[in-house]
Design a protein around this motif. Structure first.
Motif, PDB file in Angstrom:
ATOM      1  N   ILE A 109       4.810  15.925 -13.086  1.00  0.00           N
ATOM      2  CA  ILE A 109       5.233  16.902 -13.618  1.00  0.00           C
ATOM      3  C   ILE A 109       4.158  17.833 -13.673  1.00  0.00           C
ATOM      4  O   ILE A 109       4.150  19.145 -13.351  1.00  0.00           O
ATOM      5  CB  ILE A 109       6.062  16.857 -14.782  1.00  0.00           C
ATOM      6  N   GLU A 110       2.891  17.442 -14.142  1.00  0.00           N
ATOM      7  CA  GLU A 110       1.630  18.116 -14.417  1.00  0.00           C
ATOM      8  C   GLU A 110       1.025  18.450 -13.016  1.00  0.00           C
ATOM      9  O   GLU A 110      -0.335  19.099 -13.054  1.00  0.00           O
ATOM     10  CB  GLU A 110       0.696  17.411 -15.465  1.00  0.00           C
ATOM     11  N   GLY A 111       1.394  17.920 -11.801  1.00  0.00           N
ATOM     12  CA  GLY A 111       0.844  18.038 -10.776  1.00  0.00           C
ATOM     13  C   GLY A 111      -0.375  17.242 -10.103  1.00  0.00           C
ATOM     14  O   GLY A 111      -0.895  17.329  -9.210  1.00  0.00           O
ATOM     15  N   GLU A 112      -0.409  15.907 -10.889  1.00  0.00           N
ATOM     16  CA  GLU A 112      -1.407  14.945 -10.469  1.00  0.00           C
ATOM     17  C   GLU A 112      -0.866  14.240  -9.534  1.00  0.00           C
ATOM     18  O   GLU A 112       0.292  14.297  -9.071  1.00  0.00           O
ATOM     19  CB  GLU A 112      -1.620  14.007 -11.885  1.00  0.00           C
ATOM     20  N   ARG A 113      -1.916  13.290  -8.938  1.00  0.00           N
ATOM     21  CA  ARG A 113      -1.476  12.752  -7.854  1.00  0.00           C
ATOM     22  C   ARG A 113      -0.533  11.551  -8.200  1.00  0.00           C
ATOM     23  O   ARG A 113      -0.690  10.797  -9.298  1.00  0.00           O
ATOM     24  CB  ARG A 113      -2.817  11.973  -7.231  1.00  0.00           C
ATOM     25  N   ALA A 114       0.290  10.978  -7.531  1.00  0.00           N
ATOM     26  CA  ALA A 114       1.258   9.681  -7.551  1.00  0.00           C
ATOM     27  C   ALA A 114       0.440   8.240  -7.533  1.00  0.00           C
ATOM     28  O   ALA A 114      -0.630   8.495  -6.678  1.00  0.00           O
ATOM     29  CB  ALA A 114       2.349   9.756  -6.920  1.00  0.00           C
ATOM     30  N   THR A 115       0.694   7.464  -8.359  1.00  0.00           N
ATOM     31  CA  THR A 115      -0.018   6.090  -8.366  1.00  0.00           C
ATOM     32  C   THR A 115       1.032   5.222  -8.612  1.00  0.00           C
ATOM     33  O   THR A 115       2.011   5.711  -8.746  1.00  0.00           O
ATOM     34  CB  THR A 115      -0.977   6.243  -9.501  1.00  0.00           C
ATOM     35  N   PRO A 116       0.690   3.823  -8.356  1.00  0.00           N
ATOM     36  CA  PRO A 116       1.700   2.827  -8.601  1.00  0.00           C
ATOM     37  C   PRO A 116       2.135   2.855  -9.983  1.00  0.00           C
ATOM     38  O   PRO A 116       3.466   2.516 -10.403  1.00  0.00           O
ATOM     39  CB  PRO A 116       0.684   1.692  -8.595  1.00  0.00           C
ATOM     40  N   ALA A 117       1.433   3.541 -11.162  1.00  0.00           N
ATOM     41  CA  ALA A 117       1.807   3.589 -12.469  1.00  0.00           C
ATOM     42  C   ALA A 117       2.931   4.758 -12.479  1.00  0.00           C
ATOM     43  O   ALA A 117       3.703   4.604 -13.415  1.00  0.00           O
ATOM     44  CB  ALA A 117       0.716   4.082 -13.316  1.00  0.00           C
ATOM     45  N   SER A 118       2.767   5.508 -11.811  1.00  0.00           N
ATOM     46  CA  SER A 118       3.910   6.574 -11.670  1.00  0.00           C
ATOM     47  C   SER A 118       5.222   5.876 -11.194  1.00  0.00           C
ATOM     48  O   SER A 118       6.384   6.285 -11.926  1.00  0.00           O
ATOM     49  CB  SER A 118       3.698   7.681 -10.699  1.00  0.00           C
ATOM     50  N   GLY A 160       0.847  -1.297   0.003  1.00  0.00           N
ATOM     51  CA  GLY A 160       0.065  -0.156  -0.097  1.00  0.00           C
ATOM     52  C   GLY A 160       0.822   1.274  -0.079  1.00  0.00           C
ATOM     53  O   GLY A 160       0.419   2.269   0.316  1.00  0.00           O
ATOM     54  N   VAL A 161       2.081   1.149  -0.401  1.00  0.00           N
ATOM     55  CA  VAL A 161       2.955   2.203  -0.326  1.00  0.00           C
ATOM     56  C   VAL A 161       3.286   2.707  -1.861  1.00  0.00           C
ATOM     57  O   VAL A 161       3.437   1.804  -2.581  1.00  0.00           O
ATOM     58  CB  VAL A 161       4.262   1.780   0.435  1.00  0.00           C
ATOM     59  N   LEU A 162       3.551   4.131  -1.918  1.00  0.00           N
ATOM     60  CA  LEU A 162       4.281   4.532  -3.297  1.00  0.00           C
ATOM     61  C   LEU A 162       5.725   5.087  -2.839  1.00  0.00           C
ATOM     62  O   LEU A 162       5.662   5.776  -2.021  1.00  0.00           O
ATOM     63  CB  LEU A 162       3.309   5.599  -3.814  1.00  0.00           C
ATOM     64  N   HIS A 163       6.468   4.763  -3.479  1.00  0.00           N
ATOM     65  CA  HIS A 163       8.014   5.148  -3.453  1.00  0.00           C
ATOM     66  C   HIS A 163       8.016   6.511  -3.662  1.00  0.00           C
ATOM     67  O   HIS A 163       8.800   7.142  -2.992  1.00  0.00           O
ATOM     68  CB  HIS A 163       8.951   3.988  -4.097  1.00  0.00           C
ATOM     69  N   ARG A 164       7.763   6.854  -5.155  1.00  0.00           N
ATOM     70  CA  ARG A 164       7.868   8.359  -5.673  1.00  0.00           C
ATOM     71  C   ARG A 164       9.181   8.715  -5.844  1.00  0.00           C
ATOM     72  O   ARG A 164       9.437  10.001  -6.435  1.00  0.00           O
ATOM     73  CB  ARG A 164       6.909   9.070  -4.459  1.00  0.00           C
ATOM     74  N   ASP A 165      10.163   7.954  -5.608  1.00  0.00           N
ATOM     75  CA  ASP A 165      11.378   8.354  -6.075  1.00  0.00           C
ATOM     76  C   ASP A 165      12.508   7.256  -6.613  1.00  0.00           C
ATOM     77  O   ASP A 165      13.525   7.095  -6.118  1.00  0.00           O
ATOM     78  CB  ASP A 165      12.182   8.962  -4.809  1.00  0.00           C
ATOM     79  N   VAL A 166      12.069   6.407  -7.332  1.00  0.00           N
ATOM     80  CA  VAL A 166      12.810   5.387  -7.993  1.00  0.00           C
ATOM     81  C   VAL A 166      13.724   6.041  -9.129  1.00  0.00           C
ATOM     82  O   VAL A 166      13.268   6.534 -10.060  1.00  0.00           O
ATOM     83  CB  VAL A 166      11.983   4.239  -8.647  1.00  0.00           C
ATOM     84  N   HIS A 179       4.983   7.531   0.043  1.00  0.00           N
ATOM     85  CA  HIS A 179       3.384   7.831   0.699  1.00  0.00           C
ATOM     86  C   HIS A 179       2.517   6.736   0.836  1.00  0.00           C
ATOM     87  O   HIS A 179       2.853   5.533   0.384  1.00  0.00           O
ATOM     88  CB  HIS A 179       2.589   8.419  -0.746  1.00  0.00           C
ATOM     89  N   GLU A 180       1.843   6.652   1.873  1.00  0.00           N
ATOM     90  CA  GLU A 180       1.020   5.565   2.576  1.00  0.00           C
ATOM     91  C   GLU A 180      -0.422   5.958   2.478  1.00  0.00           C
ATOM     92  O   GLU A 180      -0.472   7.087   2.755  1.00  0.00           O
ATOM     93  CB  GLU A 180       1.709   4.972   3.795  1.00  0.00           C
ATOM     94  N   PRO A 181      -1.291   4.835   2.468  1.00  0.00           N
ATOM     95  CA  PRO A 181      -2.500   5.181   2.738  1.00  0.00           C
ATOM     96  C   PRO A 181      -3.090   6.193   3.896  1.00  0.00           C
ATOM     97  O   PRO A 181      -2.417   5.946   4.867  1.00  0.00           O
ATOM     98  CB  PRO A 181      -3.324   4.069   2.840  1.00  0.00           C
ATOM     99  N   GLY A 182      -3.684   7.152   3.631  1.00  0.00           N
ATOM    100  CA  GLY A 182      -4.266   7.744   4.992  1.00  0.00           C
ATOM    101  C   GLY A 182      -3.434   8.949   5.075  1.00  0.00           C
ATOM    102  O   GLY A 182      -3.692  10.073   5.973  1.00  0.00           O
ATOM    103  N   THR A 183      -2.169   9.301   4.384  1.00  0.00           N
ATOM    104  CA  THR A 183      -1.528  10.468   4.317  1.00  0.00           C
ATOM    105  C   THR A 183      -1.747  11.373   2.941  1.00  0.00           C
ATOM    106  O   THR A 183      -2.035  10.961   2.032  1.00  0.00           O
ATOM    107  CB  THR A 183      -0.053  10.203   4.401  1.00  0.00           C
ATOM    108  N   GLU A 184      -1.767  12.626   3.374  1.00  0.00           N
ATOM    109  CA  GLU A 184      -2.068  13.558   2.068  1.00  0.00           C
ATOM    110  C   GLU A 184      -0.850  13.475   1.190  1.00  0.00           C
ATOM    111  O   GLU A 184       0.306  13.790   1.481  1.00  0.00           O
ATOM    112  CB  GLU A 184      -2.401  15.107   2.783  1.00  0.00           C
ATOM    113  N   GLN A 185      -1.189  13.819  -0.014  1.00  0.00           N
ATOM    114  CA  GLN A 185      -0.138  13.927  -1.352  1.00  0.00           C
ATOM    115  C   GLN A 185      -0.555  15.505  -1.432  1.00  0.00           C
ATOM    116  O   GLN A 185      -1.415  15.987  -1.969  1.00  0.00           O
ATOM    117  CB  GLN A 185      -0.454  13.142  -2.392  1.00  0.00           C
ATOM    118  N   ILE A 186       0.646  16.346  -1.340  1.00  0.00           N
ATOM    119  CA  ILE A 186       0.511  17.620  -1.579  1.00  0.00           C
ATOM    120  C   ILE A 186       1.231  17.783  -3.063  1.00  0.00           C
ATOM    121  O   ILE A 186       2.523  17.633  -3.182  1.00  0.00           O
ATOM    122  CB  ILE A 186       1.321  18.296  -0.599  1.00  0.00           C
ATOM    123  N   THR A 187       0.339  17.997  -4.062  1.00  0.00           N
ATOM    124  CA  THR A 187       1.055  18.166  -5.607  1.00  0.00           C
ATOM    125  C   THR A 187       0.447  19.474  -6.210  1.00  0.00           C
ATOM    126  O   THR A 187      -0.686  19.748  -5.930  1.00  0.00           O
ATOM    127  CB  THR A 187       0.595  16.913  -6.281  1.00  0.00           C
TER     128      THR A 187
END
Length: 274
Positions: free
Chosen positions: A179-188, A127-133, A154-162
């Motif tokens: 880059i366009e300011g969308e939320r991170a996902t596993p696809a990111s 349930g975690v997104l690394h966001r800096d691979v 990022h993990e569930p229940g915490t806010e993503q500031i984008t």
């Protein structure tokens, strides 16, 4: 030589990394085992925002169980000098390995790519997104990668500031939607995995070097340089670097595809991502 200062029950031996908010030490635990201790810089030790980030990092990393991800061992964010303790991973950061010894090729590249995909699958399953691979956050020993640094995970229940124009992560390896300011996902994360594997295969960031504006422009235009990446790896990376995140398969899917294609590596390949 290290300072041999003590932090909690850990003897700090040498500095092995430094960022804008933290310093990482090779240390020895009370049982004489080598560990990595990440400590907030002195000027940030009393800053609630910095302490909160370290606490979120610790929480996210603690959720992940993987043979290819550095394990969280301990941490004290309420200490006078807040710190987290992780498994010490021997080896070399990919970003240092490739310039020194050249790109990975053949079966070594396939094994590296598959194991890094397995690492990412384990992160996402938790349930975690690394966001800096990125090459700086992958330690390599032989063809075995270990993913480190959950500093912006990022993990569930915490806010993503984008927001648009806000770059969080290593710019040359960011997915276009971030880059366009969308939320991170596993696809990111999958996009960043592919960009990192492309670097491992060629020694070049797949969206080039130079100004941040130029690199981001090429990412947004889908102008990935995969020249020299062998098949079947090149074709798989093209899928992972698709502009539309909904069209990127999962990390687990790529791990399976690489396992099936392990005997099909050819010299050459390349082209641009679809």
């Amino acid at each position: 030589m290290g300072t041999h200062r003590r932090l909690g029950g850990y003897r700090l031996l040498d500095e092995i990394g430094r960022g804008s908010t933290c310093v990482v030490h090779l240390a020895m635990d009370p049982r004489g085992r080598e560990v990595a201790v990440k400590e907030l810089l002195p000027e940030l030790a009393g800053e609630p925002e910095a302490i909160g980030r370290l606490a979120r990092e610790m929480s996210a990393q603690a959720r992940v169980r993987s043979s290819y991800v550095a394990r969280l061992l301990d941490g004290r964010v309420a200490a006078e000098r807040p710190y987290v303790v992780s498994q010490y991973v021997p080896g070399c950061p990919l970003g240092d390995l490739v310039p020194a010894y050249g790109p990975l090729g053949g079966q070594r590249l396939v094994r590296f790519a598959r194991r890094l995909a397995l690492a990412l699958g384990d992160v996402h399953d938790a349930g975690v997104l690394h966001r800096d691979v990125a090459p700086g956050n992958v330690i390599v020993l032989g063809d075995r990668p270990t993913l480190i640094d959950f500093g912006i995970a990022h993990e569930p229940g915490t806010e993503q500031i984008t927001r648009r124009g806000m770059v969080v992560g290593t710019p040359a390896y960011l997915a276009p939607e971030l880059i366009e300011g969308e939320r991170a996902t596993p696809a990111s994360d999958v996009f960043s995995w592919a960009a990192t594997v492309a670097y491992a295969a060629t020694g070049r960031p797949p969206f080039g070097r130079g100004s941040l504006h130029g690199v981001c422009f090429r990412i947004l235009r889908g102008q990935a340089d995969l020249e020299g990446v062998p098949e079947p790896v090149a074709g798989l990376l093209g899928m992972a670097l698709r502009r539309d995140p909904s069209r990127r398969p999962t990390a687990r899917w790529f791990a399976g595809a690489l396992a099936q294609g392990a005997g099909e590596v050819t010299v050459g390949g390349g082209g641009r991502a679809a």
